[in-house]
Design a protein around this motif. Structure first.
Motif, short mmCIF file in Angstrom:
data_model
loop_
_atom_site.label_atom_id
_atom_site.label_comp_id
_atom_site.label_asym_id
_atom_site.label_seq_id
_atom_site.Cartn_x
_atom_site.Cartn_y
_atom_site.Cartn_z
N ALA A 306 0.83 -1.22 0.00
CA ALA A 306 0.00 0.00 0.00
C ALA A 306 0.86 1.26 0.00
O ALA A 306 0.47 2.27 -0.56
CB ALA A 306 -0.91 -0.01 1.23
N SER A 307 1.99 1.24 0.66
CA SER A 307 2.81 2.45 0.87
C SER A 307 1.89 3.66 1.10
O SER A 307 1.84 4.58 0.28
CB SER A 307 3.74 2.70 -0.31
N PRO A 308 1.15 3.67 2.22
CA PRO A 308 0.12 4.71 2.42
C PRO A 308 0.68 6.13 2.36
O PRO A 308 0.05 7.03 1.81
CB PRO A 308 -0.44 4.40 3.81
N VAL A 309 1.86 6.33 2.95
CA VAL A 309 2.47 7.67 2.87
C VAL A 309 3.42 7.66 1.68
O VAL A 309 4.34 6.83 1.62
CB VAL A 309 3.27 7.98 4.16
N ILE A 310 3.20 8.56 0.75
CA ILE A 310 4.02 8.52 -0.48
C ILE A 310 5.40 9.14 -0.25
O ILE A 310 6.40 8.59 -0.67
CB ILE A 310 3.26 9.21 -1.64
N PHE A 311 5.43 10.29 0.44
CA PHE A 311 6.76 10.90 0.64
C PHE A 311 6.84 11.62 1.97
O PHE A 311 5.82 11.94 2.59
CB PHE A 311 7.09 11.90 -0.49
N LYS A 332 15.97 20.91 -1.25
CA LYS A 332 14.89 20.07 -0.70
C LYS A 332 14.99 18.69 -1.32
O LYS A 332 15.25 18.57 -2.53
CB LYS A 332 13.52 20.67 -1.07
N VAL A 333 14.78 17.66 -0.50
CA VAL A 333 14.70 16.30 -1.06
C VAL A 333 13.40 15.66 -0.60
O VAL A 333 12.96 15.89 0.53
CB VAL A 333 15.90 15.40 -0.64
N LEU A 334 12.79 14.90 -1.50
CA LEU A 334 11.59 14.16 -1.13
C LEU A 334 11.92 12.67 -1.13
O LEU A 334 12.49 12.16 -2.11
CB LEU A 334 10.46 14.44 -2.14
N LEU A 335 11.58 12.01 -0.03
CA LEU A 335 11.88 10.58 0.11
C LEU A 335 10.66 9.80 -0.37
O LEU A 335 9.64 9.77 0.32
CB LEU A 335 12.17 10.24 1.58
N PHE A 336 10.74 9.24 -1.56
CA PHE A 336 9.57 8.54 -2.12
C PHE A 336 9.54 7.09 -1.64
O PHE A 336 10.16 6.22 -2.20
CB PHE A 336 9.55 8.66 -3.65
N TYR A 337 8.74 6.88 -0.56
CA TYR A 337 8.66 5.55 0.06
C TYR A 337 8.03 4.53 -0.90
O TYR A 337 8.42 3.36 -0.91
CB TYR A 337 7.83 5.62 1.34
N VAL A 363 9.96 0.46 3.71
CA VAL A 363 10.06 1.75 4.40
C VAL A 363 8.68 2.43 4.46
O VAL A 363 8.59 3.66 4.48
CB VAL A 363 11.12 2.67 3.73
N GLY A 364 7.65 1.61 4.51
CA GLY A 364 6.30 2.17 4.61
C GLY A 364 6.11 3.03 5.85
O GLY A 364 5.37 4.02 5.84
N ASN A 412 -1.55 7.64 -0.48
CA ASN A 412 -1.99 6.73 -1.54
C ASN A 412 -3.39 6.22 -1.19
O ASN A 412 -3.62 5.02 -1.08
CB ASN A 412 -0.97 5.58 -1.64
N GLY A 413 -4.31 7.15 -0.98
CA GLY A 413 -5.58 6.84 -0.32
C GLY A 413 -6.62 6.18 -1.22
O GLY A 413 -6.60 6.32 -2.44
N ILE A 414 -7.54 5.46 -0.55
CA ILE A 414 -8.71 4.89 -1.23
C ILE A 414 -9.93 5.49 -0.55
O ILE A 414 -10.10 5.35 0.67
CB ILE A 414 -8.71 3.34 -1.09
N LYS A 415 -10.76 6.19 -1.33
CA LYS A 415 -11.91 6.86 -0.72
C LYS A 415 -13.10 5.91 -0.60
O LYS A 415 -13.87 5.98 0.34
CB LYS A 415 -12.32 8.05 -1.59
#
Ligand code: HEM
Length: 425
Positions: A306-311, A332-337, A363-364, A412-415
């Motif tokens: 799922a990797s719910p949190v993207i970055f 700035k760096v974004l950590l793309f989990y 790394v979720g 990475n949500g599901i509504k």
């Protein structure tokens, strides 16, 4: 699910919301291309139109797409700092950073102090009480839909479950739960129209939602100073650890962080779990055959999948080289989990959903470092208990249509996720 490559390298723009609305397989294809060809690409900041407060022009950001780079940035908080904001790509006014992200957007020494107070509030006795409540809330949530034969799994099962646990944990009354849910939806929607009142600018809606949660928690915090009970809020405002306690403002920021970090994420993992089990019935059968014994690997695979949190974002404090890319102070760096969790250098056959995957160094919950998810233990338990309950009560539960996805580059949500099952008593 296998990645499909529809975009050429130069067509990929992670700052374009349209990118995040593409089918998952196309997103995977784009990240695979980046990992292979350009693992630390640079992008311009996303454009925010009509912002009610000035957003200074930014110099863009580097995207870390490889597992090893996400791990390195997390391991070195003295270089990769969080204080300028961990959850927003653009620089927000400092008071908004404080308001919406609390300790996740702080550095030492403040971060250590906040984390210590909060960790102390979760003493073993209180953790046991929370664990008991997870079991009973799971039963209750499933009870509410069990006789119906179908429901919206995302809104009726996955969403109320972690919400009620966090509210119980903090001592928020059941009457206030609906407000908490609406506010947390708005804050994490990042503008998804379903959660923004018509005619309201998304940023205004976000500020109002934050203000509502803050007011609720400040009031509760003040009350608990005078009338302490055995809940986490009382512990946080009355902490005697070296004479330290959270101020009412810090408590409110922590609550906003909890209902967003701990609520939407767990809900997302549980919903993705059902979609994954619907698409991979063999994996569901493997877990169902030994629910207790296989829970540890199954739950972690759901979180990786799922990797719910993207970055999360970091800001570079001193010159450093990362996998051949020279970074300087202020970058700035974004950590793309999500991308690190599909890195074939670390995961064998990364697009295979495998409930027995072991080892699974995903790394979720973030990579090892001081900001590693404070609620990882709680989240793992929530996911396990919910699936144990679902397998017991609604063993043939399946999703009956594609998920309706959240329009977001952050969660990475599901509504919505329609589902069906043989009605149970
Ligand atoms: C599947 C569910 C969850 C996922 C995927 C998740 C993911 C994450 C991630 C990626 C981070 C940032 C790590 C970093 O920057 O290094 C984080 C931090 C955090 N999470 Fe979670 N989380 C989940 C559940 C929870 C729950 C249930 C709670 C609370 C009860 C929670 C509370 C927090 C807090 C307070 C932080 C900030 C920690 C700090 O800055 O020291 N999370 N989480």
């Amino acid at each position: 699910m296998q990645p499909t490559s529809t975009l050429a390298l130069d067509e990929i723009d992670l700052s374009d919301l349209e990118f995040w609305l593409r089918p998952w397989s196309e997103r995977e294809g784009a990240f695979e291309l980046l990992r292979n060809e350009r693992p630390i690409p640079h992008f311009d900041d996303p454009v925010i139109t009509d912002s009610p407060f000035p957003i200074p022009p930014g110099s863009g950001y580097y995207a870390l797409t490889k597992h090893r780079d996400v791990a390195a940035a997390s391991r070195h908080p003295e270089v990769f700092r969080s204080g300028q904001g961990a959850v927003s790509i653009v620089d927000l006014p400092p008071e908004m950073v404080e308001y919406f992200s609390g300790m996740i957007s702080t550095d030492n020494p403040r971060h250590t102090r906040l984390r210590r107070i909060v960790s102390n509030a979760f003493n073993p006795r209180r953790v046991r009480a929370i664990e008991d409540s997870i079991d009973s809330v799971a039963r209750d949530v499933v009870d509410r839909v069990a006789s119906r034969g179908s429901c919206d799994f995302a809104t009726e099962v996955a969403a109320p479950f972690p919400l009620r646990i966090i509210c119980e944990m903090m001592g928020v009354s059941p009457e206030d739960e609906k407000t908490v849910l609406a506010c947390s939806n708005t804050i994490l929607s990042m503008g998804d129209a379903e959660y923004i009142p018509e005619g309201t600018h998304p940023v205004i809606a976000l500020l109002e939602a934050g203000a509502t949660l803050t007011a609720m928690m400040e009031e509760l915090g003040k009350y608990r100073v005078e009338h302490p009970v055995d809940d986490v809020t009382s512990a946080l405002v009355n902490s005697k650890v070296e004479g330290d306690a959270l101020t009412h403002q810090e408590l409110a920021s922590f609550f906003v962080l909890l209902v967003t970090a701990g609520n939407e994420t767990t809900r997302t993992a549980i919903s993705h779990g059902l979609w994954a089990f619907t698409e991979h019935p063999d994996q569901r059968a493997i877990w169902q055959a030994d629910v207790e014994g296989r829970a540890a690997t199954a739950v972690d695979e759901i979180v990786r999948w799922a990797s719910p949190v993207i970055f999360m974002r970091r800001t570079v404090a001193e010159p450093i080289e990362l996998s051949g890319t020279q970074l300087v102070q202020g970058d700035k760096v974004l950590l793309f989990y999500n991308s690190a969790n599909r890195d074939s250098e670390v995961f064998e056959d990364p697009y295979r959903f495998d409930v027995l995957r072991d080892p699974n160094p995903h790394v979720g919950f973030g990579a090892a470092g001081p900001h590693f998810c404070l609620g990882a233990h709680l989240a793992r338990r929530e996911i396990k208990v919910m699936y144990r309950e679902l397998f017991r009560r609604l063993p043939d539960l399946v999703a009956t249509d594609e998920p309706v996805r959240l329009e977001s580059n952050f969660v990475n949500g599901i509504k919505h996720l329609p589902c069906a099952f043989t009605p149970a008593r």
